[in-house]
Design a protein around this motif. Structure first.
Motif, PDB file in Angstrom:
ATOM      1  N   VAL A 178      39.315  47.815  30.390  1.00 42.88           N
ATOM      2  CA  VAL A 178      40.356  47.840  29.358  1.00 42.88           C
ATOM      3  C   VAL A 178      41.617  48.592  29.789  1.00 42.88           C
ATOM      4  CG1 VAL A 178      38.774  47.517  27.431  1.00 42.88           C
ATOM      5  CG2 VAL A 178      39.244  49.841  28.245  1.00 42.88           C
ATOM      6  N   THR A 179      41.516  49.507  30.755  1.00 49.49           N
ATOM      7  CA  THR A 179      42.700  50.260  31.171  1.00 49.49           C
ATOM      8  C   THR A 179      43.495  49.550  32.263  1.00 49.49           C
ATOM      9  OG1 THR A 179      41.378  51.533  32.774  1.00 49.49           O
ATOM     10  CG2 THR A 179      41.677  52.495  30.566  1.00 49.49           C
ATOM     11  N   LEU A 180      42.831  48.757  33.095  1.00 51.37           N
ATOM     12  CA  LEU A 180      43.513  48.131  34.229  1.00 51.37           C
ATOM     13  C   LEU A 180      44.646  47.202  33.820  1.00 51.37           C
ATOM     14  CD1 LEU A 180      43.776  47.655  37.270  1.00 51.37           C
ATOM     15  CD2 LEU A 180      42.059  45.848  37.054  1.00 51.37           C
ATOM     16  N   PRO A 181      44.483  46.329  32.819  1.00 54.09           N
ATOM     17  CA  PRO A 181      45.596  45.429  32.490  1.00 54.09           C
ATOM     18  C   PRO A 181      46.898  46.166  32.180  1.00 54.09           C
ATOM     19  CG  PRO A 181      43.589  44.668  31.424  1.00 54.09           C
ATOM     20  CD  PRO A 181      43.280  46.006  32.017  1.00 54.09           C
ATOM     21  N   HIS A 182      46.821  47.284  31.474  1.00 50.51           N
ATOM     22  CA  HIS A 182      48.036  48.052  31.191  1.00 50.51           C
ATOM     23  C   HIS A 182      48.581  48.708  32.454  1.00 50.51           C
ATOM     24  CE1 HIS A 182      47.948  47.378  26.941  1.00 50.51           C
ATOM     25  NE2 HIS A 182      46.805  48.006  26.757  1.00 50.51           N
ATOM     26  N   ALA A 183      47.700  49.199  33.316  1.00 55.03           N
ATOM     27  CA  ALA A 183      48.159  49.794  34.570  1.00 55.03           C
ATOM     28  C   ALA A 183      48.904  48.756  35.413  1.00 55.03           C
ATOM     29  CB  ALA A 183      46.976  50.361  35.348  1.00 55.03           C
ATOM     30  N   LEU A 184      48.386  47.548  35.445  1.00 53.26           N
ATOM     31  CA  LEU A 184      49.041  46.474  36.201  1.00 53.26           C
ATOM     32  C   LEU A 184      50.430  46.183  35.649  1.00 53.26           C
ATOM     33  CD1 LEU A 184      46.005  44.050  36.610  1.00 53.26           C
ATOM     34  CD2 LEU A 184      47.182  45.260  38.470  1.00 53.26           C
TER      35      LEU A 184
END
Length: 371
Positions: free
Chosen positions: A316-322
């Motif tokens: 859930v955190t990776l998409p925002h980091a990208l």
């Protein structure tokens, strides 16, 4: 963008901000990823696996805090880490600032831009970056409570599921959100006598429909809490007000109403706890006793099941980091109002109203910070 992931240093914290798979996704999109040597060992991820994903391995946390534009973590930065943060740097992690004035003061002083996982929103006021850890913590709360109930651990000596001819233990869950629902699922699965309290009639209806006769529901008010707490062997505190300190629903005066050796598990301890007698504990020393009541208040419960937790969190955190790496954090927040809710501190100002109100800071609206 250069993105760094240091080793977590909180007591018995084995999670890591980026898995090798997440590092690979960031690298494939043209970013540079620095991983502190050994950061992934708690989840079984070696430095060689990160290298194979295209990441650079660095010795110690200093290069990451000194040279990376974005720092991705799991838990709130500890005092030594906060001293390394700098103006203009982006910190992306859990923060839980409302009950932590020292951390808030340090972040404000550093000039860092801090985005908190726990206040990023989703549709229908959901908290998608908090949800997987709430699921883990809710399920773990029953495991931890069942263990604390054992006589050798100071508890009452009750088996939650009982046995034929002996009544099961009684579990009281205060709060019917993600934590409470998952705690109730686990307790029901063990065969315990479960009651869930909540103030939202729609939540109570949904829980009643799901559990049918396997768990009871009651409206949460002081009279019902006082009655139920005297009957329960295990009480789970699962109340959350996003970004704000948790309300104190069980007072010190209520403890004598409880059975000696009963257990309180405070899953809201990251937000200050919902029991008046709660104080943060660690996996090394998870419990303490007040008035013959065992308290379990570990502030990073999911860290004990680090591999499951890390992969669930990265989903859930990776998409925002990208998106932040691609667009820059300001443009990413402008384009996504849900992510913008995660901004808690920016350039010496508190940008989350509940934190500002709780700790007495002037509030800078996110829209002004993005201007």
């Amino acid at each position: 963008m250069r993105i760094g992931c240091p080793t977590e240093i909180k007591n018995h914290e084995y999670r890591v901000g980026l898995t090798p798979e997440s590092a690979r996704e960031l690298v494939l999109r043209g970013n540079e990823v620095w991983i502190q040597s050994g950061a992934g060992l708690g989840i079984g991820a070696t430095d060689d696996q990160y290298r194979a994903a295209g990441a650079t391995i660095v010795d110690g946390p200093d290069p990451i805090f000194a040279e990376c534009e974005m720092v991705v973590k799991v838990k709130e930065p500890q005092a030594g880490e906060r001293a390394k943060l700098r103006e203009g740097q982006l910190l992306y992690t859990y923060l839980h600032l409302a009950p932590d004035p020292e951390q808030t003061a340090d972040l404000v002083k550093s000039g860092v831009t801090a985005i908190a996982y726990e206040t990023v929103t989703g549709p229908n006021n959901s908290l998608p970056l908090l949800k997987p850890m709430s699921q883990v913590a809710g399920r773990m709360s029953i495991q931890a409570g069942a263990s604390a109930l054992e006589k050798a651990h100071g508890g009452r000596g009750v088996l939650l599921g009982g046995v034929p001819g002996v009544l099961p233990g009684r579990v009281m869950v205060i709060g019917g959100g993600v934590v409470g629902f998952n705690a109730a699922q686990m307790a029901v699965g063990l065969g315990a006598d479960v009651t869930i309290l909540d103030r939202d009639p729609e939540v109570l209806e949904r829980l009643g429909t799901h559990f049918e006769s396997r768990a009871k529901t009651r409206f949460s008010n002081m009279a019902n809490i006082e009655q139920m707490i005297g009957e329960a062997e295990l009480v789970i505190g699962a109340v959350l007000i996003p970004g704000a300190a948790a309300p104190k629903l069980v007072t010190r005066e209520m403890l004598p109403l409880m059975k000696p050796g009963a257990v309180l598990v405070d899953v809201a301890i990251d937000q200050g706890g919902c029991f008046e007698t709660s104080k943060p504990t660690t996996h090394a020393e998870p419990t303490y006793v007040i008035d013959n009541i065992v308290h379990y208040c570990v502030a990073n419960m999911p860290g004990a099941v680090a591999r499951t937790s890390t992969y669930a969190l990265n989903n859930v955190t990776l998409p925002h980091a990208l998106r932040m790496a691609e667009l820059g954090w300001k443009e990413a927040l402008r384009q996504n109002a849900h992510l913008a809710e995660g901004l808690n501190v920016h350039a010496g100002k508190v940008t989350y109203k509940a934190v500002a109100d709780e700790l007495g800071y002037d509030y800078l609206p996110t829209a002004d910070a993005l201007a």
